[in-house]
Write a protein that holds these residues in place. Structure first.
Motif, PDB file in Angstrom:
ATOM      1  N   LYS A 123       0.648  -1.252   0.025  1.00 58.00           N
ATOM      2  CA  LYS A 123       0.234   0.049   0.050  1.00 58.00           C
ATOM      3  C   LYS A 123       0.939   1.102   0.040  1.00 58.00           C
ATOM      4  CE  LYS A 123      -3.805  -2.216   2.459  1.00 58.00           C
ATOM      5  NZ  LYS A 123      -4.707  -2.399   1.056  1.00 58.00           N
ATOM      6  N   THR A 124       0.553   2.258  -0.993  1.00 54.85           N
ATOM      7  CA  THR A 124       1.228   3.469  -0.934  1.00 54.85           C
ATOM      8  C   THR A 124       0.194   4.569  -1.178  1.00 54.85           C
ATOM      9  OG1 THR A 124       1.244   3.412  -3.325  1.00 54.85           O
ATOM     10  CG2 THR A 124       3.137   2.236  -2.394  1.00 54.85           C
ATOM     11  N   LYS A 126      -0.818   6.743  -3.280  1.00 57.36           N
ATOM     12  CA  LYS A 126      -1.679   6.764  -4.586  1.00 57.36           C
ATOM     13  C   LYS A 126      -2.179   5.250  -5.205  1.00 57.36           C
ATOM     14  CE  LYS A 126      -0.099   9.565  -8.055  1.00 57.36           C
ATOM     15  NZ  LYS A 126       0.498  10.069  -8.893  1.00 57.36           N
ATOM     16  N   LYS A 127      -1.696   4.350  -4.747  1.00 57.42           N
ATOM     17  CA  LYS A 127      -2.162   2.984  -5.325  1.00 57.42           C
ATOM     18  C   LYS A 127      -1.703   1.700  -4.545  1.00 57.42           C
ATOM     19  CE  LYS A 127       0.040   1.701  -9.279  1.00 57.42           C
ATOM     20  NZ  LYS A 127       0.295   1.882 -10.434  1.00 57.42           N
ATOM     21  N   THR A 128      -2.127   0.782  -4.706  1.00 60.74           N
ATOM     22  CA  THR A 128      -1.978  -0.549  -3.964  1.00 60.74           C
ATOM     23  C   THR A 128      -1.179  -1.251  -5.085  1.00 60.74           C
ATOM     24  OG1 THR A 128      -3.613  -0.250  -2.435  1.00 60.74           O
ATOM     25  CG2 THR A 128      -2.834  -2.514  -2.853  1.00 60.74           C
ATOM     26  N   VAL A 129      -0.102  -1.850  -4.873  1.00 60.53           N
ATOM     27  CA  VAL A 129       0.872  -2.722  -5.699  1.00 60.53           C
ATOM     28  C   VAL A 129       0.547  -4.246  -5.320  1.00 60.53           C
ATOM     29  CG1 VAL A 129       2.687  -2.924  -6.936  1.00 60.53           C
ATOM     30  CG2 VAL A 129       2.056  -0.625  -6.200  1.00 60.53           C
ATOM     31  N   TYR A 161      10.705  -1.418  -9.549  1.00 65.65           N
ATOM     32  CA  TYR A 161       9.487  -1.006  -9.189  1.00 65.65           C
ATOM     33  C   TYR A 161       8.809  -1.544  -7.860  1.00 65.65           C
ATOM     34  CZ  TYR A 161       4.482   0.878 -10.321  1.00 65.65           C
ATOM     35  OH  TYR A 161       3.427   1.368 -10.479  1.00 65.65           O
ATOM     36  N   ALA A 165       8.154   0.473  -4.472  1.00 63.57           N
ATOM     37  CA  ALA A 165       6.742   0.246  -3.748  1.00 63.57           C
ATOM     38  C   ALA A 165       6.957   0.170  -2.402  1.00 63.57           C
ATOM     39  CB  ALA A 165       6.126  -0.626  -4.259  1.00 63.57           C
ATOM     40  N   SER A 169       6.370   2.074   1.156  1.00 64.21           N
ATOM     41  CA  SER A 169       5.319   1.363   1.973  1.00 64.21           C
ATOM     42  C   SER A 169       6.050   1.421   3.489  1.00 64.21           C
ATOM     43  CB  SER A 169       4.930   0.177   1.724  1.00 64.21           C
ATOM     44  OG  SER A 169       4.033  -0.434   2.567  1.00 64.21           O
ATOM     45  N   ASP A 216       4.522   7.107  -9.434  1.00 63.07           N
ATOM     46  CA  ASP A 216       3.506   6.380  -9.445  1.00 63.07           C
ATOM     47  C   ASP A 216       2.916   6.175  -7.795  1.00 63.07           C
ATOM     48  OD1 ASP A 216       2.945   5.494 -11.834  1.00 63.07           O
ATOM     49  OD2 ASP A 216       3.666   3.538 -11.605  1.00 63.07           O
ATOM     50  N   PHE A 217       3.719   6.284  -6.778  1.00 61.99           N
ATOM     51  CA  PHE A 217       3.337   5.822  -5.557  1.00 61.99           C
ATOM     52  C   PHE A 217       2.876   7.175  -4.589  1.00 61.99           C
ATOM     53  CE2 PHE A 217       6.671   2.511  -6.786  1.00 61.99           C
ATOM     54  CZ  PHE A 217       5.603   1.587  -7.102  1.00 61.99           C
TER      55      PHE A 217
END
Length: 337
Positions: A123-124, A126-129, A161, A165, A169, A216-217
């Motif tokens: 979890k970041t 801006k998004k969840t990877v 990447y 991430a 996190s 991205d994060f």
């Protein structure tokens, strides 16, 4: 969700139809994707045909491929029911897990369920990877469990990447105080001295993939503030000399272009409360002829140390455009012929 199998006339004994029922029509629309592009991706990946009939999807094809397609559609629908999105990468990940055993090993229901459950979500802001292949899952586990980890494999496999991430996190969670990202500033065809601008202008193009991952994060304003406050540092490998990196998440990208002495220098920067990740691709060494890659030396010298993790990727783990995997496989085949 109901499942039924219809058998066509005897003249088509090898072709059957599996009928899947999806009760929520709104989720079914998301499952199909814009202009049915998600269905087209599954069709292309498994060699089946998929038709929509009301709130049903009919999967037509030979036995194994038809079963795999049905399993993929079921898992995607379950993701949507859980409030999670579906994109091309998610579909590709499930297609990989559903590939034939001789390509990716066993493909048990537990594997599919683990993918869908997002057991390794990162979890970041801006998004969840989430990792999409078994090698990526093992790599992410290693990043959380080991203070020093290596990720080695071809371009497009998510080495950098996923490392960034995990770093973001852990920073958000308060496990580290800062993030430090580094790369060797080694020319791949150009000379730094001939590029315009001051040293930052010359070096920044080499660091751009790291900026791209961070963007991205993290929201742009927050990222800019963190960089200004030195909570996030992006710098060439040479700038690491003489430092002790404590309470930090540290990533060395493109490590195949570090010399043996540079690699030793970097590894010995590890301080208390820090985690360090080294990523590289042994097939893309840009060092001068005759100069040994520090990544290869590190593998040879440190491989037996149990506290250090080594994760390896192949073309099967590529999560960029599917053509990237085919390109890598073609070059690998040529190198071994």
């Amino acid at each position: 969700m109901a499942i039924g199998t219809l058998t066509p006339p005897a003249s088509q004994d090898d072709i059957h139809e599996t009928l899947l029922e999806f009760p929520d029509n709104r989720l079914l629309i998301d499952l199909c994707g814009e202009f049915d592009r998600n269905l087209a991706q599954v069709e292309h990946g498994l060699g089946v045909q998929i038709f929509r009939k009301g709130n049903h999807l009919a999967v037509i094809g030979e036995g194994e491929a038809r079963g795999q397609a049905a399993a993929v559609l079921q898992q995607l629908y379950t993701r949507l029911e859980a409030g999670r999105s579906v994109d091309a990468g998610d579909i590709d990940g499930l297609l990989r897990l559903g590939a034939s055993p001789d390509e990716t090993g066993s493909r048990s229901g537990d594997q599919m369920e683990m993918f869908n459950a997002g057991a390794l979500e990162i979890k970041t802001r801006k998004k969840t990877v989430e990792p999409r292949t078994e090698a990526q899952k093992a790599y992410v586990r290693a990043l959380f469990e080991h203070e020093l980890a290596f990720g080695i494999g071809p371009a497009g496999t998510g080495k950098t990447y996923l490392a960034v991430a995990v770093g973001v996190s852990m920073f958000i969670g308060g496990h580290v105080d800062r993030i430090i990202l580094s790369r060797p500033a080694v020319e791949a065809g150009e000379r730094l001295g001939f590029l315009p601008g001051d040293m930052k202008d010359k070096v920044d193009p080499y660091m751009q993939p790291l900026y791209d991952a961070l963007n991205d994060f993290l929201p742009a304003k927050q990222l800019a503030k963190l960089i200004e406050e030195k909570k996030i540092e992006i710098a060439p490998l040479a700038f690491m000399r003489g430092r002790t990196l404590s309470n930090a998440f540290v990533v060395l990208d493109e490590a195949q272009n570090a010399t043996t002495m540079q690699m030793k220098m970097f590894l010995t920067r590890l301080g208390e409360g820090s985690r360090m990740v080294i990523t590289g691709d042994r097939s893309q060494v840009d060092l001068p002829r005759g100069v040994q890659s520090g990544l290869q030396d590190a593998e040879r010298l440190l491989g037996a140390i149990s506290d250090i993790s080594f994760s390896y990727f192949t073309a099967k783990d590529v999560v960029r455009h599917p053509l990237v995997a085919k390109i890598i496989q073609a070059y690998d085949a040529d190198a071994t012929s």
